[in-house]
Design an enzyme around this catalytic site. Structure first.
Site, PDB file in Angstrom:
ATOM      1  N   GLU A 340       0.985  -1.268   0.079  1.00  0.00           N
ATOM      2  CA  GLU A 340      -0.041   0.097   0.086  1.00  0.00           C
ATOM      3  C   GLU A 340       0.764   1.376   0.051  1.00  0.00           C
ATOM      4  OE1 GLU A 340      -2.688  -0.402   3.421  1.00  0.00           O
ATOM      5  OE2 GLU A 340      -3.685  -2.018   2.570  1.00  0.00           O
ATOM      6  N   GLU A 456      -6.578 -10.829  -1.150  1.00  0.00           N
ATOM      7  CA  GLU A 456      -7.392 -10.339   0.155  1.00  0.00           C
ATOM      8  C   GLU A 456      -8.549 -10.259  -0.434  1.00  0.00           C
ATOM      9  OE1 GLU A 456      -5.595  -7.301   2.475  1.00  0.00           O
ATOM     10  OE2 GLU A 456      -3.605  -7.940   1.909  1.00  0.00           O
TER      11      GLU A 456
HETATM   12  C1  XIL Z   1      -6.325  -6.190   8.485  1.00  0.00           C
HETATM   13  C2  XIL Z   1      -6.682  -7.246   9.251  1.00  0.00           C
HETATM   14  O1  XIL Z   1      -7.720  -8.136   8.753  1.00  0.00           O
HETATM   15  C3  XIL Z   1      -7.347  -6.890  10.750  1.00  0.00           C
HETATM   16  O2  XIL Z   1      -7.569  -7.747  11.609  1.00  0.00           O
HETATM   17  C4  XIL Z   1      -6.355  -5.744  11.080  1.00  0.00           C
HETATM   18  O3  XIL Z   1      -7.040  -5.098  12.335  1.00  0.00           O
HETATM   19  C5  XIL Z   1      -6.252  -4.556  10.362  1.00  0.00           C
HETATM   20  O4  XIL Z   1      -5.432  -5.355   9.106  1.00  0.00           O
HETATM   21  N1  XIL Z   1      -4.964  -4.515   3.661  1.00  0.00           N
HETATM   22  C6  XIL Z   1      -4.110  -5.220   4.320  1.00  0.00           C
HETATM   23  C7  XIL Z   1      -4.327  -6.392   5.535  1.00  0.00           C
HETATM   24  O5  XIL Z   1      -3.110  -5.642   3.489  1.00  0.00           O
HETATM   25  O6  XIL Z   1      -2.989  -6.376   6.176  1.00  0.00           O
HETATM   26  C8  XIL Z   1      -5.449  -5.598   6.299  1.00  0.00           C
HETATM   27  O7  XIL Z   1      -5.710  -6.626   7.200  1.00  0.00           O
HETATM   28  C9  XIL Z   1      -6.597  -5.454   5.391  1.00  0.00           C
HETATM   29  C10 XIL Z   1      -6.340  -4.263   4.344  1.00  0.00           C
END
Ligand code: XIL
Length: 624
Positions: A340, A456
């Site tokens: 990101e 994701e």
């Molecule tokens: C999220 C997790 O799912 C949560 O449990 C945590 O509180 C915050 O992070 N993009 C990403 C992930 O790359 O690491 C994130 O995961 C969601 C967005």
């Protein structure tokens, strides 16, 4: 369940001897699977206080059931409240359910939480469920699942309230073993998509304790497990050890790391031979500010880019080293090296601390731009294990400015041999982006010649009604159509979780399975999508269906399984049949459909027929 004890008087005595305030007894477990049952009717309690102020009294002022409840008065801190010690009663690494009722004299939020100590001696606190007490009625925490990571000790569940002055009443508390829910007998996603790409999921250590959850994850999505949280810098960086090294020899360029939080996941991967995706090394979020500050001081100055580069190198090196040393057999098939780093318009993030202002990047504070990205890939290439693929990972990856920035960055890293793939997070919503926009991004990234992994995937919906879930199903189906179209460039599709209730966006139901481990319309829609493509498996299924037509026809005009009477048998029939059995008023099945639906189980059309139909379809998929 092995190793668990019902709450015998002896066990209770042992538990109580560990706690600060002596208490006497509680109702002893009676029903099967019930380990603790506290209704306070005998005037006694097994709860103890968490702080030093609060007073626990069994009272007949108020009661949820019977005549007594437990009153917690004179609280002085928000975390003050009643706690239940669970060592000796439950096993770390297994799943339990708690039911309890709470009441406050005025409006307050009361949170059911858990505390445990990990194998490194670090104490963890986590909220299980926050509820609002309106000051009038009792508020229920009913059948709430919880577990502690394997190896935990000093395990407690407790209640706290953000208003430090409010009294808390609790009543009718039970703790029981969570029942094991067998995954439904439906085709495994990973089998259905075997020809196209692997299907994986992110797991959090908190998921590992639930056998039902893990059975579902393993059935459908175990071809690539991402460590969802516990490999992020917030969890890996060991501030105490880093400071100790700094104090000992004045070196503040060698950040120390710990596996305390991630160990249960590494043990799971080792014991089950599951390859992991490391997530993530360099990120503006879930990374502490001290990592970027002089002397590791929270309020120190940002370090120079030179010092940060050494810290980054050592962080990556130390991370790879500790993993290889403590878990030499666990394979890391991939790492998200940088996460990101680009804004939607394709420029670097604003300088600042994400911990102060969400979205700002301490990396940009130190470097002034995104030049840290290439350095991170260089160090990852140097220290990652042989064969481990390196990815850049981002969300909103379909926004044109960001997409172009990622493309340019990826091409430049590719020329230097530093990157293997692009991770498209794919945190989508039914209203945005359109599947066509998403497909354009797939096309663009595929044109880099790098591997694409959907890292994701989840799809939120604001409309959580049945209609909303149908819209979500259609959206999922369209996205999977696009993924199949670009499957030559995609090696894995990884969901960001398995069941809605455990999702980071739980309230908008983004996943394929519900909290009862049941497949949602979205699951059926993406299975169904495969049926209707013109690729190999479809033809196989169609051909085999024809065979079934001839072999299973027992009466003229009956095609077993053809519930929608359209001349073929596929997953749409299974969906329709399930909804009919569930008495879904939105569906009708014709008389002929009902004859076709009677698959030979019990008399009439029952759940058994639906199961037989699904088995038949799964069998066909497997043969295909
Ligand atoms: C999220 C997790 O799912 C949560 O449990 C945590 O509180 C915050 O992070 N993009 C990403 C992930 O790359 O690491 C994130 O995961 C969601 C967005």
């Amino acid at each position: 369940m092995t190793g668990n004890k019902k709450l015998s008087a002896a066990a209770m005595a042992a538990v109580l001897s560990l706690t600060a305030v002596p208490a006497t007894s509680t109702a002893i477990a009676a029903d099967d699977g019930v380990l603790i049952s506290a209704d306070f009717e005998d005037g006694e309690t097994v709860f103890t206080r968490r702080g030093e102020n609060e007073v626990l009294t069994v009272t007949d002022e108020l009661a949820h059931g019977g005549s007594y409840s437990l009153l917690v008065s004179e609280r002085a801190k928000s975390w003050n409240g009643p706690q239940l010690a669970l060592d000796g009663i439950i096993n770390a690494g297994e799943e339990y359910m708690v039911t309890a009722y709470a009441k406050t004299p005025w409006y307050a939020t009361v949170t059911l939480s858990q505390q445990y100590t990990d194998t490194d001696g670090t104490v963890h606190y986590a909220n299980i469920l926050q509820q609002t007490c309106e000051g009038s009625d009792w508020v229920g925490y009913e059948n709430i699942k919880f577990s502690f990571p394997a190896g935990s000790t000093d395990m407690y569940i407790y209640f706290e309230a953000s208003d430090a002055s409010v009294d808390i009443y609790i009543d009718d508390v039970t703790v029981s073993e969570a029942p094991f829910i067998q995954p439904e007998d439906i085709p495994a996603l990973k089998d259905v998509y075997a020809e196209y790409f692997d299907i994986g999921t992110a797991l959090m250590c908190s998921n590992l304790g639930s056998k039902s959850f893990m059975a579902l994850a393993e059935k459908h999505m175990n071809e690539g497990i991402t460590v969802g949280n516990e490999l992020k810098p917030d969890y890996m960086l060991d501030k105490e050890a880093s400071l100790a090294m700094y104090e000992a020899d004045g070196d503040d360029t060698n950040p120390q790391v710990t596996l305390a939080s991630v160990r249960p996941m590494l043990e799971y991967a080792r014991d089950n031979n599951v390859p992991l995706r490391g997530h993530t090394l360099v990120w503006h979020s879930q990374t502490p500010d001290w990592f970027f500050k002089e002397g590791y001081a929270d309020d120190g100055d940002w370090v120079s880019p030179e010092k940060m580069t050494t810290r980054m190198e050592n962080y990556i090196k130390n991370t790879m080293a500790i993993l290889a040393e403590e878990f030499p057999t666990v394979e890391f098939y991939a790492w998200d090296v940088v996460n990101e780093a680009w804004k939607d318009d394709g420029t670097p993030r604003d300088a600042g601390s994400n911990n102060t202002t969400s979205g700002q990047s301490a990396w940009v504070s130190v470097y002034g731009d995104n030049s840290f990205i290439e350095l991170a890939f260089q160090f990852a290439r140097q220290y990652a294990p042989e064969g481990c693929k390196l990815y850049y990972n981002d969300y909103n990856e379909y926004m044109s400015g960001k997409m172009n920035a990622i493309y340019d960055m990826a091409m430049s890293l590719k020329e230097k041999g530093l990157i293997d793939g692009i991770g498209m997070q794919s945190h989508l919503d039914t209203s945005f982006p359109t599947p066509a926009t998403y497909e354009k991004a797939l096309e663009k990234y595929a044109s880099t010649g790098l591997d694409i992994q959907v890292t994701e995937l989840d799809v939120t919906t604001n409309d959580t009604s049945e209609t909303g879930l149908e819209t979500q199903a259609q959206y999922y189906s369209d996205i999977f159509d696009a993924l199949v179209k670009y499957s030559d460039s995609i090696s894995k599709v990884i969901l960001w979780g398995v069941t809605d209730d455990q999702s980071w966006r739980a309230s908008r139901l983004p996943l394929l399975f519900d909290e009862n481990y049941k497949a949602k319309p979205a699951y059926y829609s993406i299975i169904d999508g495969i049926d209707y493509t013109t690729t190999e498996p479809v033809e196989t299924i169609t051909t085999t269906t024809t065979t079934i037509t001839t072999t299973t026809t027992t009466m003229e005009g009956i095609l077993k399984g053809d519930v929608d009477v359209n001349g073929s048998v596929n997953v749409s029939d299974a969906v329709l049949l399930n909804r009919y059995i569930a008495e879904d008023s939105a569906v009708t099945v014709s008389e002929q459909g009902l004859l076709n639906a009677d698959m030979g189980g019990a008399v009439g059309v029952t759940a058994e027929d639906a199961a037989i139909l699904l088995r038949m379809l799964a069998h066909l998929e497997a043969e295909g």
